[in-house]
Design an enzyme around this catalytic site. Structure first.
Site, PDB file in Angstrom:
ATOM      1  CG  HIS A  47      -1.892  -1.126   1.239  1.00  0.00           C
ATOM      2  ND1 HIS A  47      -3.125  -1.059   0.637  1.00  0.00           N
ATOM      3  CD2 HIS A  47      -1.798  -2.384   1.761  1.00  0.00           C
ATOM      4  CE1 HIS A  47      -3.772  -2.218   0.801  1.00  0.00           C
ATOM      5  NE2 HIS A  47      -2.978  -3.040   1.482  1.00  0.00           N
ATOM      6  CG  LEU A  48       3.277   2.174  -2.928  1.00  0.00           C
ATOM      7  CD1 LEU A  48       3.842   2.375  -4.335  1.00  0.00           C
ATOM      8  CD2 LEU A  48       4.411   2.108  -1.914  1.00  0.00           C
ATOM      9  CG  ASP A  67      -5.754  -5.804   0.125  1.00  0.00           C
ATOM     10  OD1 ASP A  67      -5.993  -6.894   0.659  1.00  0.00           O
ATOM     11  OD2 ASP A  67      -5.060  -4.916   0.635  1.00  0.00           O
ATOM     12  CG  HIS A 117      -9.229  -8.458   1.963  1.00  0.00           C
ATOM     13  ND1 HIS A 117      -8.278  -7.706   2.625  1.00  0.00           N
ATOM     14  CD2 HIS A 117     -10.168  -8.754   2.895  1.00  0.00           C
ATOM     15  CE1 HIS A 117      -8.640  -7.555   3.904  1.00  0.00           C
ATOM     16  NE2 HIS A 117      -9.795  -8.179   4.085  1.00  0.00           N
ATOM     17  CG  HIS A 120      -3.895 -10.570   3.348  1.00  0.00           C
ATOM     18  ND1 HIS A 120      -5.160 -11.079   3.248  1.00  0.00           N
ATOM     19  CD2 HIS A 120      -3.999  -9.256   3.028  1.00  0.00           C
ATOM     20  CE1 HIS A 120      -5.993 -10.120   2.887  1.00  0.00           C
ATOM     21  NE2 HIS A 120      -5.309  -9.010   2.747  1.00  0.00           N
ATOM     22  CG  ASN A 147      -8.708  -7.086   7.824  1.00  0.00           C
ATOM     23  OD1 ASN A 147      -8.862  -8.266   8.106  1.00  0.00           O
ATOM     24  ND2 ASN A 147      -9.596  -6.385   7.131  1.00  0.00           N
ATOM     25  CG  ASP A 204      -1.438  -6.287   3.812  1.00  0.00           C
ATOM     26  OD1 ASP A 204      -1.678  -5.235   3.184  1.00  0.00           O
ATOM     27  OD2 ASP A 204      -2.267  -6.841   4.564  1.00  0.00           O
TER      28      ASP A 204
END
Lengths: 207, 313, 431
Positions: C61-62, C153, C180, C233, C279, C306
């Site tokens: 996640h950017l 996600d 997800h 994940h 999560n 993640d």
């Protein structure tokens, strides 16, 4: 939560007895007579022992007065923990119970009883505690031993024995009811003020 | 003991010391001067993020009887409702020199978080669905007063165990004190891992009642019904409500407890709530003594602060 | 930075093999062998460090666009380089959501401009991640970003029919749906793994079955429509078993595990410190064990971070109000060494497979995750497994500090990262 400072038998080799059972008994008998005399027969008398050492002494005084006067004398116990001025020097300690006889304290002549009179701070706390319980007609103080070194304007009305001491010494009162033996011992002082252990001078502990 | 965050933090000796101390302090409530000077100069903040007049007043009375200065800080109408974070509020209290903070919050663990951020003593007055340790203490105190002991008592806790901070704290404390706890609820209102808890479990109230010395009824919120935890209030009440018929099947000496507020007609009938077997009002009275004891034991002596032994202040 | 500089790496052990030299020139590996002549090249002494193909993270996640206070494409890709990565896939849950060609192209350009690693945007499966209707997946695939991985996600594509359509639709451009897996009704208000600890802490539970039920359904769906599926994940023992079963049936499913799920357990929530809130949630020791086994035996194909940066105010709060997620780019390789290599479950070739080659293949990258061989793109990571470090959030290159490994001593350190022959990290420092 509470550091106990166990009495009796601690470093017995370094302590010497200055009073033994018979002398203590005689001193209490004398105090009982003085109380009767000073309170003119003690009709409105209430004895309150200051926890812990003062309680058996108050009981013994009450018994002696009862024997002379042939009538019961109200006696009880006063726990002054919540009124101490050194509470914050140590972790909070366990409370003893305060037992006020059914007659109460209002209008009565209350004799506070303790084993050792030293700085006077315990008695100051006891006076405050008493004040919250009611309004006695008069308050007097009886102690088995007065070792001097007062830090407050307080004096005893009845003294078993005046015991001149130095601050390098400690005075320990042992009582049959609490320690299995009657005696007053003098020994080397333990570390004093600031150190939580000494502030928590517990029953029979050195003062 | 630096804070009181969970009933599980208390050793048996510590719990008994609190109960013994509370007993001595209960005398104060009977005197003409209902006040002790012990906490003079100490500041206690009641930090209430949830409306709970009953608990707040109980803590306030306890603190005032010990002569503490009490500041009531309620989330409503304060900076909290303007979005101030718990941490910023904590830092504010710290700056104001609060010696103790009594916190009530809807978030589990809020008291624990607060303790990470302030130097003073933190007392958990209910954190969401986690714990309510002073409630458990006053419940144990009430059992002791009524039945003379806690050890060996058979205690049934009935109702919404899953969402109950009272149940969590009571299971921990009563187990520590040697009581035998049985949880009674429909399976939906029991924690998933209840088989790992140190207590027995039953789905059948009628089977447990005759074997209990104490029956503690918990409030059941009607909103649970809407999430299908049970079909209807009527069905819940029939299966798990305590009414006069069920009361009659209890042992003669057994008592009925409820932490309040009660939902009469749901988990407890009015008859039972008002009966002589019910300790509901005693629990309220005892709450003040127990909270005085907790305040005294945590704030009366030297306050332990990290990196600071004893503190003459 | 210039691509004309040549680098001679001395004494590197390729995938943990014998020490050798590597010459990087013109973005490619020009020569491999002992005692290569420097011949004017910059010499980098690897001193016996391990050479791995540049790592590829399929799940990052950017935060840009929208939450530049937590991370930007530039800061996040620097963090990736520090962790030994040469390519990352940037998740779509930005603001605006990466559900159009415009947004994915923006992210792709930002990554190219930053130049620390290849940034491949992941496209949202549904418009606004709302789970209601498909986003323009084809337009994103056709954009310069060439999106091949699609994911909602953060949210689960819970509608079975919509999931089926998505799986089918992306076959047209060889895309993959990365799910997800979280059954939403079973996890309303969920705060942590449902079990002994959540019951003790009074925090609402996130049951394993909410993940496993979706994974089982999606495997069956993918098999039915003949599509490939990627499971994000994976966190439970049951999920590993289901995926193992699905693979045995021939289902084209791949799966990832995060470093934190390989090491940490739900007991950490005892502190109520939301740095451990994530999560899917941290699970039990039994789950951790099963995940490690699954990664070792290939049931789980890859490690993905993640990496989920959050500003401090999102974490310094009550647990149930805190944001979910942990940063992980800069610690991933160390955690994998600690949990998989030092335990004997994987060798370095296995690590390269799971952290570079396979994620590149799932994401359909052609110039990443390649073998370390002459003529291949010079995407390399030099890693010293003998070093140890105490994880200090203050030294993180990421803009955020929410690492659950703070204070832990972990093995290994990235010495250098090369992206097409250019060092993005050298001597353990970002270039």
């Amino acid at each position: 939560m509470h550091a106990h400072n166990h009495a009796g038998g601690e470093r017995p080799d370094q302590r010497r007895a200055v009073l033994e059972g018979p002398e203590i008994s005689r001193a209490l008998t004398r105090i009982a007579h003085e109380i009767l005399e000073r309170t003119k027969g003690g009709h409105d008398l209430t004895l309150l022992g200051i926890r812990t050492g003062g309680v058996p002494l108050a009981q013994r005084l009450a018994e002696r007065i009862e024997r002379v006067e042939q009538r019961p004398v109200p006696w009880g116990a006063l726990d002054i923990t919540m009124y101490r001025d050194d509470l914050r020097l140590a972790p909070a300690r366990a409370l003893g119970s305060t037992d006020i006889p059914p007659e109460g304290v209002d209008g009565r002549t209350v004799v506070l009883v303790d084993d050792v009179l030293f700085s006077g701070r315990t008695v100051r706390a006891a006076l405050d505690a008493l004040n919250d319980l009611g309004r006695p007609r008069a308050v007097q103080l009886a102690v088995l031993v007065d070792r001097g070194h007062r830090e407050l304007p307080i004096r005893a009305d009845y003294v078993g024995k005046n015991l001149p001491t130095s601050l390098r010494e400690s005075v320990t009162v042992l009582l049959e009811e609490l320690h299995g033996r009657d005696a007053v011992l003098i020994g080397p002082a333990k570390p004093r003020p600031g150190a939580p252990e000494s502030a928590a001078a517990t029953p029979g502990g050195a003062r | 003991m630096q804070h009181l965050l969970s009933a599980g933090d208390l050793t048996r000796d510590e719990a008994l010391l609190i109960l013994d101390t509370a007993r001595e302090l209960s005398q104060v409530s009977e005197r003409s001067v209902k006040k002790l000077p012990t906490l003079r100069g100490r500041t206690v903040v009641n930090l209430f993020y949830e409306d709970s007049t009953r608990t707040r007043i109980s803590f306030e009375a306890a603190a005032k009887r010990m002569s503490a200065d009490v500041i009531n800080f309620s989330a409503r109408g304060s900076s909290v409702s303007k979005g101030e974070s718990l941490k910023d509020t904590a830092l504010t209290l710290q700056a104001m020199g609060a010696d103790g903070v009594v916190i009530r919050h809807s978030a589990p663990g809020a008291a624990r978080r607060l303790a990470d951020w302030v130097d003073g003593v933190v007392i958990n007055a209910g954190d969401g669905t986690h714990e309510h340790p002073t409630q458990a203490l006053l419940d144990a105190y009430t059992m002791r007063e009524r039945l003379g002991r806690v050890e060996g008592l058979r205690v049934a806790i009935v109702g919404d165990i899953r969402h109950s901070r009272v149940a969590r704290s009571n299971v921990l404390l009563l187990t520590t004190l040697g009581a035998e706890v049985t949880l009674v609820a429909p399976p939906t209102l029991l924690p998933v891992s209840v088989d790992t808890w140190p207590c027995a479990v039953s789905y059948d109230l009628d089977e447990v009642l005759p074997k209990s010395d104490v029956v503690m009824m918990l409030r059941v919120q009607a909103e649970r019904m809407h999430s299908s935890f049970f079909p209807s209030a009527r069905e819940y009440s029939r299966r798990y409500g305590l009414d006069a018929d069920r009361l009659a099947r209890m042992a003669d000496h057994a008592i009925v407890m409820h932490p309040g507020p009660m939902v009469r007609g749901m988990e407890i009938s009015a008859e039972v709530a008002d009966s002589a077997r019910s300790t509901v009002t005693e629990q309220v009275t005892n709450g003040v003594s127990v909270r005085m004891a907790v305040l005294y034991l945590l704030l009366g002596g030297a306050i332990h602060r990290p990196g600071n032994q004893g503190e003459p202040r | 930075m210039t691509t004309t500089t040549r680098y001679l790496i001395r004494n590197a052990r390729i995938l943990g093999g014998e020490p050798t030299d590597l010459l990087l020139a013109h973005g490619r590996i020009d020569a491999i062998g002992p005692d290569l002549p420097a011949d004017g090249a910059e010499v980098v002494d690897a001193a016996g460090a391990i050479a791995l193909p540049g790592l590829v993270d399929l799940h990052t996640h950017l935060r840009e666009p929208g939450r530049e206070d937590a991370e930007t494409v530039a800061t996040g890709s620097r963090a990736a380089a520090m962790g030994g990565y040469t390519a990352v896939f940037a998740m779509a849950n930005t603001d605006p959501v990466a559900d159009t060609a415009g947004v994915v192209e923006q992210v792709w350009r930002l990554g190219r401009d930053a130049g620390y690693c290849d940034v491949h945007p992941v496209g949202a499966v549904t418009v606004g991640l709302k789970g209601e209707r498909l986003a323009e997946l084809g337009a994103m695939a056709d954009s310069p970003a060439k999106v091949r991985v699609f994911s909602d996600d953060g949210m689960c594509v819970s509608d079975a029919q919509l999931m089926r359509r998505a799986l089918e639709y992306v076959k047209a451009f060889d895309g993959v749906i990365a799910q997800h897996a979280q059954e939403p009704r079973l996890t309303e208000g969920a705060q942590m793994n449902e079990g002994v600890v959540s019951d003790r802490l009074g925090l609402a539970g996130w049951p394993a079955v909410a993940e496993e039920a979706i994974i089982a359904r999606d495997c069956l769906l993918a098999e039915h429509v003949g599509s490939r599926l990627h499971v994000c994940h994976v966190s439970t023992k049951g999920s590993v078993q289901i995926i193992r079963w699905a693979k045995s049936r021939g289902c084209d499913v791949t799966a990832e595990v995060t470093p934190h799920h390989l090491l940490l357990t739900d007991e950490l929530a005892e502190s109520y410190d939301p740095v451990y809130k994530v999560n899917p949630p941290l699970r039990t020791a039994e789950d951790v064990e099963a995940l490690r086994e699954g990664l070792a035996d290939g049931t789980i194909d890859i490690v993905a971070t993640d990496h989920a940066p959050h500003p401090s105010e999102a974490k310094e709060t009550e647990w149930n109000q805190a944001a979910m997620g942990m940063i992980g780019l800069e610690t991933a390789l160390s955690v994998v060494q600690h949990t998989m290599v030092d335990t004997g479950l994987l060798d370095w070739a296995g690590v390269a497979q799971r952290m570079s080659a396979t994620p590149a293949r799932i994401g359909r990258l052609t110039d990443q995750g390649r073998p370390i061989a002459v003529g291949e793109p010079a995407n390399l990571t030099l890693y010293d497994p003998t070093a140890t470090r105490v994880i200090d959030p203050a030294t993180m290159v990421s803009k955020s500090r929410n690492t659950p490994f703070a204070g832990m001593t972990l093995p290994g350190r990235v010495l250098a990262t090369f992206l097409r022959g250019v060092p993005t990290v050298l001597d353990g420092k970002i270039q």
